[in-house]
Design an enzyme around this catalytic site. Sequence first.
Site, PDB file in Angstrom:
ATOM      1  N   SER A 179       0.698  -1.290   0.288  1.00  0.00           N
ATOM      2  CA  SER A 179       0.152  -0.052  -0.227  1.00  0.00           C
ATOM      3  C   SER A 179       0.940   1.404   0.047  1.00  0.00           C
ATOM      4  CB  SER A 179      -1.213  -0.087   1.290  1.00  0.00           C
ATOM      5  OG  SER A 179       0.123   0.103   2.516  1.00  0.00           O
ATOM      6  N   HIS A 207      -4.370  -3.143  -3.558  1.00  0.00           N
ATOM      7  CA  HIS A 207      -4.232  -2.343  -4.181  1.00  0.00           C
ATOM      8  C   HIS A 207      -4.249  -2.813  -5.950  1.00  0.00           C
ATOM      9  CE1 HIS A 207      -4.287   1.054  -0.990  1.00  0.00           C
ATOM     10  NE2 HIS A 207      -3.504   0.335  -0.607  1.00  0.00           N
ATOM     11  N   LYS A 239     -11.952   1.045  -2.826  1.00  0.00           N
ATOM     12  CA  LYS A 239     -10.430   2.039  -3.193  1.00  0.00           C
ATOM     13  C   LYS A 239     -10.869   1.411  -4.437  1.00  0.00           C
ATOM     14  CE  LYS A 239      -7.497   1.687   0.190  1.00  0.00           C
ATOM     15  NZ  LYS A 239      -7.331   0.534   0.911  1.00  0.00           N
TER      16      LYS A 239
END
Length: 398
Positions: A179, A207, A239
Amino acid sequence: MTSAFSRLPDDLEAIAQQGLYRSRRIMDSPQGTNLQIDGRNIVNFCSNDYLGLANHPAVLSAFKTGVDRYGAGSGSAHLICGHSAAHHALEEELAVFTGRDRALLFSTGYMANLGVIQALLGRSDAVFEDRLNHASLLDGGLLSGARFKRYAHADVENLNIQLKKASGNKLIVTDGVFSMDGDFAPLKALSLAAKAEAAWLMVDDAHGLGVIGERGGGLLDYFGLDQDDVPVLMGTLGKAFGTFGAFVAGSDALIETLIQKARTYIYTTALPSAVAEATRASLNIAAVENWRRDKLNKLAERFRLGAGQLGLKLIDISRDECLNSNEVTSAIQPIIIGDSQRAVDISNTLLKAGFLVSAIRPPTVPQGSARLRVTFSALHEEQQVERLLDALDKATGL
Ligand SMILES: *Cc1c(COP(=O)(O)O)cnc(C)c1O
């Protein structure tokens, strides 16, 4: 008598002295590449909304329809009366998307990570974590009560030495795309190491999902690792998918175990059904619109090239397994600064120039490695990246 809390102002002052004081900026606009802050237009280079879906019309429309159908709140935990048809459909779609038997929704990624590790391990077991794992994974390992071991970043040999010494059930835990660094975990080697020691492997691909792999299947998809190779896959929805919440995907036995035992699943309110409906829409877009990933790649490559020419310090992503990384790179491209106060000063200078780039400092990252965490969105324009590079050149030269 003075209360124990009278020391708080001094503690706060000490945090400020080290350049580690954290504060919030107030946003007056939806998430996107252009933000309104204090009445100014700012180009945003620090969001995790990588695919630009947080404010996508189809996602907003699904959200609104979801509210009309299910109302605002879910009313209870999943196991009481909070598990709706929307949640259930999203879980089935996430299982298909990740190529796993089943998926289970959690209210946040932080809670998913605490819940999974606690559900799988007891006191006589051991958990092995990459040193640079996300805080929620580290906290999950510590709270589980299992023996807690950290291995050097992405260092499978170091992990192997520790694995061989341990007894009980063993769980290896790693970020997929890290991250704060944006580099990739050596997942093939980790999977082999896990199999050799009869350990489980858990990957948090917060991610990588949506960003990497054909149709956005994430780092596991990119490396061709199935449920047998990586039994526990965790992903977040706040995200690349642009909404909120998280999920864990894996075998039927894993998911049933989590339903029975994961405390952060059992004892919390289900996320609103409208969020699930919005996520179903964004998942669909993420899977089919490859141009978003292509664009992200191009922007990140352009940035790496430019930053390299300016002599800025990027993260090395050339580890063996990732050698073909010129086809794929992550949306996270930090510039290492070192000193915390200097990172904050550069971030403030960039903001004055119209760019929001966050300074990430210890304890989020190791001492002496404060950085500017630059992230890209599929909605950025190449020209904005070039302007950011100019601003970085000026700000770091001060
Ligand atoms: C953001 C993040 C989480 C936490 O997810 P939330 O849904 O925001 O709580 C967990 N792991 C990683 C690697 C993350 O980046």
